[in-house]
Write an enzyme that holds these catalytic residues in place. Structure first.
Site, short mmCIF file in Angstrom:
data_model
loop_
_atom_site.label_atom_id
_atom_site.label_comp_id
_atom_site.label_asym_id
_atom_site.label_seq_id
_atom_site.Cartn_x
_atom_site.Cartn_y
_atom_site.Cartn_z
N THR A 15 -58.20 26.62 107.59
CA THR A 15 -59.07 26.65 106.25
C THR A 15 -59.25 28.20 106.18
O THR A 15 -59.02 28.48 104.74
CB THR A 15 -60.13 26.01 106.34
OG1 THR A 15 -60.18 24.76 106.63
CG2 THR A 15 -61.16 26.38 105.59
N SER A 23 -54.82 22.88 111.39
CA SER A 23 -54.89 22.83 112.91
C SER A 23 -55.02 21.36 113.30
O SER A 23 -54.67 20.96 114.50
CB SER A 23 -56.08 23.42 113.32
OG SER A 23 -57.26 22.71 113.28
N ASP A 52 -60.47 22.11 113.12
CA ASP A 52 -60.41 21.12 113.78
C ASP A 52 -60.26 20.75 115.18
O ASP A 52 -60.71 20.08 115.90
CB ASP A 52 -59.64 20.26 112.79
CG ASP A 52 -60.54 19.52 111.51
OD1 ASP A 52 -61.77 19.56 111.61
OD2 ASP A 52 -59.87 19.42 110.40
#
Lengths: 164, 164, 164, 164
Positions: C12, C53, C83
């Protein structure tokens, strides 16, 4: 496609924070503000002056006038400090040589480098107004469009108002 | 002083990042974008729809049309996703009841919540155009102003172009 | 002076908004985030992977491990999707060859390109933790520091928690 | 879970742009900077002073010392102007009553309200350092951590350096 000349003169819109802890006039914010706008228009940015508008003299305004007179195109946006923007608009209205140019002055109450700022909104307003307004000198500030000679800044409120 | 109705329908301009890692339509970005603009104008923001414009149906457009028909004022800015903005402009041009409203659609190629974004610039353009353009439906995008029915989005370049 | 290796793997923190309206992994955000930090430290940024991820496999983690094993310095910050950050931390803890490296993983719940984001704060946390923590693999997220193998992400709340 | 007391004293990190065109000390930037950080930690922000650190006297430092002495918790981050941060750190080191508090001073070379700024990064550094460092007074600036009495600001370069 429209070609727009952008002429930077300094003012709050261009202020940046120096290591000394002082604000100073940086490079024209218009370059940074226009970079995310995908467009078929073309434009150029001329750094004509780098002044706090309280320090702008009529000699500076004459120099600005000469820069605008020398531009080949008809559409001109001028970024300018807010404190004496009405005075510069009136000066340009009186002294510009060409009768067919549309000139729109704009600026910002907070530097483009601060978040939030009104700089991007105001530049969008001016770049649009210059395409829609008739020849002459105008100001795009405070969410509105004003004619040179019929506008003042209410300094206490930071808002441009129409003179009756 | 001008009063401007802002009607939000969703689209990229209003996208925010959710904890899930997905973008979703948030509250109208216009509220946040207008907050740093010191002005004597007045405005209201109506969240009419919250859609990705690719998902917008003619039923949605009819609902939007009803919202605009119900507004008391003459000046209307609509924030909208870019993908079908030309279709919505054409729909409104055909179906709006009142003949005296000026309606300007705008939006953004990048969410207002991202930096840099074209959102503030485009909103400044639309809020200005709505005060200068004649009655009818228009689009303010890509640094220019277009008339409903005479504009398309070049999706590959992310630029609105005039139809001949 | 400390030299810090920054290894980017996507996630992100590195997401940017594409013209298609999709988020995609951009260049390492660490470069942009570190640019305003005046420092006598030195660092380099290695773009090792560019993955969400959730898509990271153990083969990817082995490749990341090889990159870190090949770094000459002792201090390593890894930017990573949130994640599966705990899984990667545990993998690195098990497989890294050198016993004397301090490795700190960090990332962001919102892209560095969005405002506001936790990216700059988290990177400041990780770049500091890597200088203060003993050799081993750690995570700096959610305002705290965790040891590999003793941390999980509470996905519903977006907060990293210590495993007892 | 850690509880961190944040004590704001003004300085560049808290500077905002006033309508007058001057920078002034605004509300503690720490509140805004911490808001996007999802965490199980708790914190409070105390606005103790609102000074440019060049104007900070030993009487001000004694007042700050009393504020910190009165805090119930062991972890304290102080946001402070950079120019005299080393002097305040030394003063606190000498005068704080409690022996078990860890105090970390930080600040910014550019206001948190400007983009880009080092404010979020530095606060992330300080909020992490305060959890990892032993009791005593420290500075987290310029990407590093320094002990009170062993640090100076190189004003020409805007970088904190260790005193030998």
């Amino acid at each position: 496609m429209p070609h727009i000349h952008v002429v930077a003169t300094g003012g709050t819109i261009d202020k940046v924070y120096a290591l000394t802890g002082e604000l100073e006039i940086g490079a024209p914010a218009a370059d940074t503000l226009l970079s995310p706008i995908l467009t078929d228009n073309t434009y150029d940015v001329t750094p004509a002056l780098a002044l706090d508008s309280l320090d702008m003299t009529d000699a500076d305004r004459a120099a600005l006038c000469a820069v605008i007179d020398g531009l080949p195109g008809r559409l001109v946006v001028v970024t300018h400090g807010t404190d004496t923007m009405p005075e510069t608009a009136a000066f340009l209205d009186e002294h510009l040589a060409a009768a067919d140019q549309t000139v729109v002055l704009t600026g910002a109450m907070r530097p483009a480098a601060m978040a939030p700022s009104d700089a991007a909104y105001n530049l969008g307003a001016a770049m649009t107004a210059v395409q829609l307004l008739p020849a002459g000198v105008h100001i795009a500030m405070s969410g509105r469009v004003f004619s040179a000679g019929k506008v003042a800044k209410d300094h206490a409120r930071g808002i441009f108002v129409e003179l009756s």
